[in-house]
Design a protein around this motif. Structure first.
Motif, PDB file in Angstrom:
ATOM      1  N   VAL A 255       0.862  -1.178   0.000  1.00  0.00           N
ATOM      2  CA  VAL A 255       0.000   0.000   0.000  1.00  0.00           C
ATOM      3  C   VAL A 255       0.902   1.232   0.000  1.00  0.00           C
ATOM      4  CG1 VAL A 255      -1.740   1.329   1.268  1.00  0.00           C
ATOM      5  CG2 VAL A 255      -1.840  -1.179   1.257  1.00  0.00           C
ATOM      6  N   GLY A 256       0.549   2.227  -0.777  1.00  0.00           N
ATOM      7  CA  GLY A 256       1.228   3.513  -0.734  1.00  0.00           C
ATOM      8  C   GLY A 256       0.326   4.546  -0.094  1.00  0.00           C
ATOM      9  N   VAL A 257       0.900   5.408   0.730  1.00  0.00           N
ATOM     10  CA  VAL A 257       0.160   6.520   1.322  1.00  0.00           C
ATOM     11  C   VAL A 257       0.898   7.799   0.959  1.00  0.00           C
ATOM     12  CG1 VAL A 257      -0.829   7.531   3.397  1.00  0.00           C
ATOM     13  CG2 VAL A 257      -0.569   5.052   3.235  1.00  0.00           C
ATOM     14  N   LEU A 258       0.239   8.654   0.221  1.00  0.00           N
ATOM     15  CA  LEU A 258       0.832   9.902  -0.257  1.00  0.00           C
ATOM     16  C   LEU A 258       0.175  11.062   0.468  1.00  0.00           C
ATOM     17  CD1 LEU A 258       2.711  11.355  -2.320  1.00  0.00           C
ATOM     18  CD2 LEU A 258       0.738  11.381  -3.885  1.00  0.00           C
ATOM     19  N   ASN A 259       0.949  11.729   1.321  1.00  0.00           N
ATOM     20  CA  ASN A 259       0.457  12.910   2.018  1.00  0.00           C
ATOM     21  C   ASN A 259       0.900  14.146   1.246  1.00  0.00           C
ATOM     22  OD1 ASN A 259      -0.610  14.435   4.414  1.00  0.00           O
ATOM     23  ND2 ASN A 259       1.523  15.076   4.485  1.00  0.00           N
ATOM     24  N   ILE A 260      -0.058  14.905   0.737  1.00  0.00           N
ATOM     25  CA  ILE A 260       0.267  16.113  -0.020  1.00  0.00           C
ATOM     26  C   ILE A 260      -0.140  17.325   0.801  1.00  0.00           C
ATOM     27  CG2 ILE A 260       0.020  17.359  -2.183  1.00  0.00           C
ATOM     28  CD1 ILE A 260      -0.846  14.793  -3.532  1.00  0.00           C
ATOM     29  N   GLY A 261       0.839  17.867   1.537  1.00  0.00           N
ATOM     30  CA  GLY A 261       0.681  19.145   2.202  1.00  0.00           C
ATOM     31  C   GLY A 261       1.463  20.168   1.401  1.00  0.00           C
ATOM     32  N   GLY A 262       2.176  21.053   2.084  1.00  0.00           N
ATOM     33  CA  GLY A 262       3.057  21.949   1.353  1.00  0.00           C
ATOM     34  C   GLY A 262       4.127  21.182   0.612  1.00  0.00           C
ATOM     35  N   ILE A 263       4.624  20.117   1.258  1.00  0.00           N
ATOM     36  CA  ILE A 263       5.551  19.162   0.669  1.00  0.00           C
ATOM     37  C   ILE A 263       4.824  17.830   0.574  1.00  0.00           C
ATOM     38  CG2 ILE A 263       7.765  17.970   1.011  1.00  0.00           C
ATOM     39  CD1 ILE A 263       8.064  20.936   0.332  1.00  0.00           C
ATOM     40  N   ALA A 264       5.167  17.003  -0.401  1.00  0.00           N
ATOM     41  CA  ALA A 264       4.551  15.681  -0.555  1.00  0.00           C
ATOM     42  C   ALA A 264       5.478  14.619   0.013  1.00  0.00           C
ATOM     43  CB  ALA A 264       4.267  15.389  -2.028  1.00  0.00           C
ATOM     44  N   ASN A 265       4.926  13.729   0.836  1.00  0.00           N
ATOM     45  CA  ASN A 265       5.721  12.608   1.336  1.00  0.00           C
ATOM     46  C   ASN A 265       4.983  11.296   1.106  1.00  0.00           C
ATOM     47  OD1 ASN A 265       4.411  14.020   3.939  1.00  0.00           O
ATOM     48  ND2 ASN A 265       4.467  11.828   4.301  1.00  0.00           N
ATOM     49  N   LEU A 266       5.772  10.274   0.816  1.00  0.00           N
ATOM     50  CA  LEU A 266       5.238   8.960   0.452  1.00  0.00           C
ATOM     51  C   LEU A 266       5.625   7.937   1.507  1.00  0.00           C
ATOM     52  CD1 LEU A 266       3.934   7.061  -1.757  1.00  0.00           C
ATOM     53  CD2 LEU A 266       6.285   6.706  -2.576  1.00  0.00           C
ATOM     54  N   SER A 267       4.656   7.148   1.964  1.00  0.00           N
ATOM     55  CA  SER A 267       4.913   5.975   2.793  1.00  0.00           C
ATOM     56  C   SER A 267       4.698   4.734   1.946  1.00  0.00           C
ATOM     57  CB  SER A 267       3.971   5.932   4.005  1.00  0.00           C
ATOM     58  OG  SER A 267       4.202   7.021   4.873  1.00  0.00           O
ATOM     59  N   VAL A 268       5.653   3.831   1.980  1.00  0.00           N
ATOM     60  CA  VAL A 268       5.573   2.575   1.244  1.00  0.00           C
ATOM     61  C   VAL A 268       5.388   1.459   2.262  1.00  0.00           C
ATOM     62  CG1 VAL A 268       6.735   1.028  -0.356  1.00  0.00           C
ATOM     63  CG2 VAL A 268       7.080   3.497  -0.555  1.00  0.00           C
ATOM     64  N   LEU A 269       4.184   0.916   2.323  1.00  0.00           N
ATOM     65  CA  LEU A 269       3.843  -0.147   3.267  1.00  0.00           C
ATOM     66  C   LEU A 269       3.901  -1.465   2.496  1.00  0.00           C
ATOM     67  CD1 LEU A 269       0.699   1.643   4.779  1.00  0.00           C
ATOM     68  CD2 LEU A 269       3.124   2.023   5.320  1.00  0.00           C
ATOM     69  N   SER A 270       4.980  -2.189   2.653  1.00  0.00           N
ATOM     70  CA  SER A 270       5.213  -3.384   1.835  1.00  0.00           C
ATOM     71  C   SER A 270       4.360  -4.553   2.307  1.00  0.00           C
ATOM     72  CB  SER A 270       6.694  -3.770   1.875  1.00  0.00           C
ATOM     73  OG  SER A 270       7.484  -2.742   1.323  1.00  0.00           O
ATOM     74  N   ALA A 271       4.169  -5.503   1.414  1.00  0.00           N
ATOM     75  CA  ALA A 271       3.339  -6.670   1.716  1.00  0.00           C
ATOM     76  C   ALA A 271       3.907  -7.491   2.866  1.00  0.00           C
ATOM     77  CB  ALA A 271       3.193  -7.536   0.463  1.00  0.00           C
ATOM     78  N   ASP A 272       5.238  -7.449   3.049  1.00  0.00           N
ATOM     79  CA  ASP A 272       5.864  -8.220   4.128  1.00  0.00           C
ATOM     80  C   ASP A 272       5.875  -7.494   5.465  1.00  0.00           C
ATOM     81  OD1 ASP A 272       7.759  -6.262   3.771  1.00  0.00           O
ATOM     82  OD2 ASP A 272       9.361  -7.598   3.129  1.00  0.00           O
ATOM     83  N   GLY A 273       5.242  -6.310   5.523  1.00  0.00           N
ATOM     84  CA  GLY A 273       5.163  -5.561   6.761  1.00  0.00           C
ATOM     85  C   GLY A 273       6.257  -4.527   6.951  1.00  0.00           C
TER      86      GLY A 273
END
Length: 372
Positions: free
Chosen positions: A167-185
């Motif tokens: 799963v990817g979580v993309l937070n777009i505030g003033g700056i954009a940051n990406l969390s990469v939640l891999s299938a293996d945890g």
């Protein structure tokens, strides 16, 4: 101990303060249920002062201290409004997690340690609210050799992670940051580039608005390919994580340098190009780190920009681009809820950072506690 926590967030966009009341009891859905949310706009004089404090100026220490006090009084108003709406008393809340307003972010620079600076006065907030306040979340990670950012991937894993699926979580505030939640945890995360900051600056300069509502102005313009290529050549965008950034890099001076030779361009076309820059930097990062078929959950103010979401979907058709409210948390609640969650981690003496995300030497308890 009570499981009610308040999270406060005023992000890089500087458009306002978001406050959430979160139930962090073990039996809450995904261990986080937002019971209430309120937003207060950033007063124009305070917003202007905070923007100016992002760069060197006269009498900075005095001005920064007073701006921090003014910001905390706004935080206190948000807390009072939130408690009234939710019919909860201050005594029922375990703690407030308050991020403060980042005005400088230079980890690892100058002397090998660098610094990150969030304007805040948590002692005053504890005094005004009579609630234990937890603040200064980033500096311990920086002291341990980390970027101090992003700190939200661990929370994203808690509330958005799916067993056996990336799963990817993309937070777009003033700056954009990406969390990469891999299938293996396993979890990775990094700032992938500008979010709303440059677009907000440009629409304020040319149309007098705080932001481009729904991305409609950007949608009216045409992307300028030569300008886009220049913007995308920024070295930060091509660095490998761990990495983090902010207005120290993506600011009006940076944009002015990039726009040399484009002085006669239609401002709407520049806005469209800035929107495409945010979408491209975010999509490129997501496509590089997520397998095809993964959902890309978007939160932050950028999730309310329909033009931006459409650009993301077109650039990353292999991913399922969707706003976070379809996963139980409204876009403007996610980051504030994360700092409520980090406050609880601090009170429980549990690490709040992920060394594989920030590059710190190891897990660290984040935050300083100001008792009620």
């Amino acid at each position: 101990m009570t499981n009610w926590y308040i999270g406060l967030m005023s992000g890089t966009s500087l458009d306002g303060v978001d406050a959430v009341l979160a139930d962090l009891s073990p039996d809450a859905p995904r261990a986080c249920r937002v019971a209430g949310h309120t937003s207060l706009p950033m007063p124009a004089p305070l917003r202007a002062e905070l923007l100016q404090l992002n760069t060197s100026g006269d009498n900075e220490l005095h001005r920064a201290a007073l701006a921090a006090n003014a910001l905390v009084r706004l935080y206190a108003q948000a807390v009072e409004q939130l408690l009234q709406r939710c019919s909860v008393t201050a005594g029922q809340v375990a703690a407030i997690g308050v991020h403060g307003q980042t005005v400088r972010h230079r980890p690892g620079q100058f002397d090998g340690t660098g610094y990150t600076l969030q304007l805040n006065n948590p002692a005053l907030l504890a005094e005004l609210t009579s609630i234990t306040t937890v603040a200064d979340f980033r500096s311990r990670d920086v002291a341990a050799g980390g970027q101090g950012a992003p700190l939200v991937p661990a929370f994203h894993q808690c509330v958005f992670g799916q067993a056996g699926r990336a799963v990817g979580v993309l937070n777009i505030g003033g700056i954009a940051n990406l969390s990469v939640l891999s299938a293996d945890g396993s979890v990775l995360g990094f700032d992938c580039g500008p979010g709303n900051a440059l677009m907000d600056y440009w629409v304020a300069r040319h149309r007098g608005a705080l932001y481009d509502e729904g991305g409609r102005w950007a949608a009216s313009g045409q992307v300028l390919p030569t300008l886009l290529a220049r913007l995308l050549a920024e070295p930060y965008l091509h660095q490998r994580p761990p990495k983090s950034t902010g207005r120290d890099l993506f600011n009006p001076d940076w944009l002015s340098r990039q726009l040399q030779g484009f002085e006669d361009a239609d401002p709407a076309d520049v806005q469209a190009t800035l929107a495409q820059l945010t979408a491209r930097a975010s999509a490129d990062a997501a496509l590089a780190w997520l397998p095809a078929g993964s959902p890309l959950i978007v939160c932050g103010g950028g999730a309310l920009n329909q033009d931006l979401l459409q650009r993301l979907a077109e650039l990353a058709p292999q991913l399922g681009v969707q706003a976070s409210d379809s996963h139980g948390l409204a876009p403007l609640q996610v980051e504030a809820a994360a700092f409520a969650w980090l406050a609880r981690r601090c009170l429980q003496n549990q690490a709040g950072n992920l060394p594989q995300v920030t590059g710190a030497a190891g897990p660290r308890v984040l935050g300083a506690i100001y008792p009620r």
